[in-house]
Design a protein around this motif. Structure first.
Motif, PDB file in Angstrom:
ATOM      1  N   ARG A  60      -1.746   0.494  -5.075  1.00 56.40           N
ATOM      2  CA  ARG A  60      -1.636   1.102  -3.724  1.00 56.40           C
ATOM      3  C   ARG A  60      -3.015   1.229  -3.085  1.00 56.40           C
ATOM      4  NH1 ARG A  60       2.000   4.701  -6.145  1.00 56.40           N
ATOM      5  NH2 ARG A  60       0.512   6.426  -6.065  1.00 56.40           N
ATOM      6  N   ARG A  61      -3.979   1.715  -3.856  1.00 56.45           N
ATOM      7  CA  ARG A  61      -5.345   1.889  -3.317  1.00 56.45           C
ATOM      8  C   ARG A  61      -5.937   0.543  -2.903  1.00 56.45           C
ATOM      9  NH1 ARG A  61      -5.892   5.600  -7.431  1.00 56.45           N
ATOM     10  NH2 ARG A  61      -6.851   4.101  -8.833  1.00 56.45           N
TER      11      ARG A  61
ATOM     12  N   ALA B 269       0.832  -1.214   0.000  1.00 55.42           N
ATOM     13  CA  ALA B 269       0.000   0.000   0.000  1.00 55.42           C
ATOM     14  C   ALA B 269       0.862   1.258   0.000  1.00 55.42           C
ATOM     15  CB  ALA B 269      -0.925  -0.009   1.217  1.00 55.42           C
TER      16      ALA B 269
ATOM     17  N   ALA C 151      -4.232  -0.868   0.257  1.00 54.49           N
ATOM     18  CA  ALA C 151      -4.517  -0.143   1.505  1.00 54.49           C
ATOM     19  C   ALA C 151      -5.763  -0.736   2.172  1.00 54.49           C
ATOM     20  CB  ALA C 151      -4.700   1.347   1.220  1.00 54.49           C
ATOM     21  N   ALA C 152      -6.786  -0.994   1.373  1.00 56.96           N
ATOM     22  CA  ALA C 152      -8.029  -1.568   1.932  1.00 56.96           C
ATOM     23  C   ALA C 152      -7.791  -3.010   2.370  1.00 56.96           C
ATOM     24  CB  ALA C 152      -9.137  -1.498   0.888  1.00 56.96           C
TER      25      ALA C 152
ATOM     26  N   PRO D 183      -0.628   3.305  -8.856  1.00 56.70           N
ATOM     27  CA  PRO D 183      -1.564   3.887  -7.878  1.00 56.70           C
ATOM     28  C   PRO D 183      -2.777   3.000  -7.595  1.00 56.70           C
ATOM     29  CG  PRO D 183      -1.088   5.434  -9.680  1.00 56.70           C
ATOM     30  CD  PRO D 183      -0.426   4.143 -10.032  1.00 56.70           C
ATOM     31  N   ALA D 184      -3.258   2.282  -8.619  1.00 55.77           N
ATOM     32  CA  ALA D 184      -4.432   1.412  -8.398  1.00 55.77           C
ATOM     33  C   ALA D 184      -4.070   0.273  -7.445  1.00 55.77           C
ATOM     34  CB  ALA D 184      -4.930   0.853  -9.727  1.00 55.77           C
TER      35      ALA D 184
END
Ligand SMILES: [Fe+2]
Ligand SMILES: [Fe+2]
Length: 331
Positions: free
Chosen positions: A245-246, A236, A249-250, A242-243
């Motif tokens: 990382r997003r 994350a 994170a969840a 970036p996709a």
């Protein structure tokens, strides 16, 4: 609605604090490079040679020559590894030529690949994704996420059958729903990188004796899901995409909660086992940490590892140590 279990909440906070602490240390450890968790089917890359340069042509001849049939230098060269030290690189497991009708040569290179995932059900058989690079990695992880669904379903059933407090099977069913969501999210990443997600085979599963439940939870939950939570947190922060990382994170927050649930189950179940059985659970957990330490020596191709934010071997070793400490503290 069953209330959240207090023990799970406490363990979740403890794990979250530990993961934050480790995350602060990571920037000191260097660039992400490679990762591990469990062995996956090999990933394939196909190189098309239309007008090979001088070096490639010479290596191609050595490969095509029936007397020598020395193809590995060609694959090493095409994969950009010819001048790199082999010891810290992923092994090429297969290298072969296919002549094409259109006048070019195809070189098929297979890499050994490793990937993380959640709680694996007993008897899991992973299918080959039939893709390369990031697509293959995410396809394997999506399979593992989906395979965690029956694993949590079984855990919930077993906890109920053995008389656990209602909050524990309820948490297991929440985790099952999380894993379905993870499989969808990671599956979408796999498709974005050109891979299809095959379905892993999971056999029918009965309710096991309490000691077997405890051992499976120690290995798949206390060790593997805790490691998965740490790796997802790393991803994350470090994925160059970036996709990714997003998405991670969840997933990291959910996986931390799953690891916390594993420790809560561990605490509950060990109080119900005799001394010899408790010792066997602890041995299984230690063996799982050792196995994980061996797995992290495997690597993923650098481009894929960077995109996905996977920890390099040094960071991965530290994360395994952290999982071992956590397990030792809980014992
Ligand atoms: Fe999980
Ligand atoms: Fe998951």
């Amino acid at each position: 609605m069953v209330p959240r279990d207090e023990v799970v909440e406490r363990k979740f906070e403890r794990l979250r604090a530990l993961i934050r602490q480790l995350a602060l240390a990571w920037p000191l450890v260097g660039l992400p490079g490679a990762l591990a968790g469990c062995s996956c089917p090999d990933a394939d890359t196909v190189y098309l040679l239309r007008e090979p340069d001088e070096t490639t042509r010479m290596l191609l001849e050595a490969c095509e020559d029936p007397a020598r049939h020395d193809c590995m230098p060609l694959c090493e060269h095409l994969a950009g590894r010819a001048d790199a030290g082999a010891s810290d690189r992923e092994p090429i497991t297969h290298c072969e030529l296919h002549a094409s009708n259109d006048g070019y040569t195809e070189v098929h290179v297979s890499w050994h690949q490793v990937c993380i995932g959640g709680r694996r059900p007993e008897g899991l058989v992973l299918a080959t994704a039939g893709a390369a690079g990031a697509g293959a990695l995410f396809a394997e992880v999506a399979q593992l996420e989906l395979a965690s669904v029956p694993a949590f379903e079984r855990l919930a059933r077993e906890l109920r059958a053995h008389g656990a407090p209602a909050s524990l099977p309820a948490e297991a069913l929440r985790a099952r729903a999380d894993e379905r969501r993870h499989a969808r999210v990671v599956g979408a990443l796999a498709r974005r990188f050109g891979a299809r997600v095959p379905r892993a085979g999971v056999p029918e599963q009965d309710v096991r004796a309490l000691e077997a439940v405890a051992i499976d939870n120690a290995v798949e939950g206390c060790v593997r899901e805790a490691y998965g939570a740490l790796v997802a947190t790393h991803q994350a922060r470090r994925a160059t995409d970036p996709a990714v990382r997003r998405a991670m994170a969840a997933i990291a927050a959910d996986e931390t909660r799953h690891a916390a649930l594993s420790y809560a189950v561990d605490e509950w179940v060990r109080c119900r086992l005799g001394a010899a059985a408790r010792r066997r659970v602890m041995e299984a957990r230690r063996a799982a940490c050792d196995a994980l330490a061996g797995d992290v020596e495997q690597t993923t191709p650098l481009a894929t590892a960077s995109l996905a934010g996977l920890p390099d071997a040094t960071v991965a070793r530290r994360l395994v140590e952290a999982v071992g400490q956590l397990a030792a503290e809980a014992a």
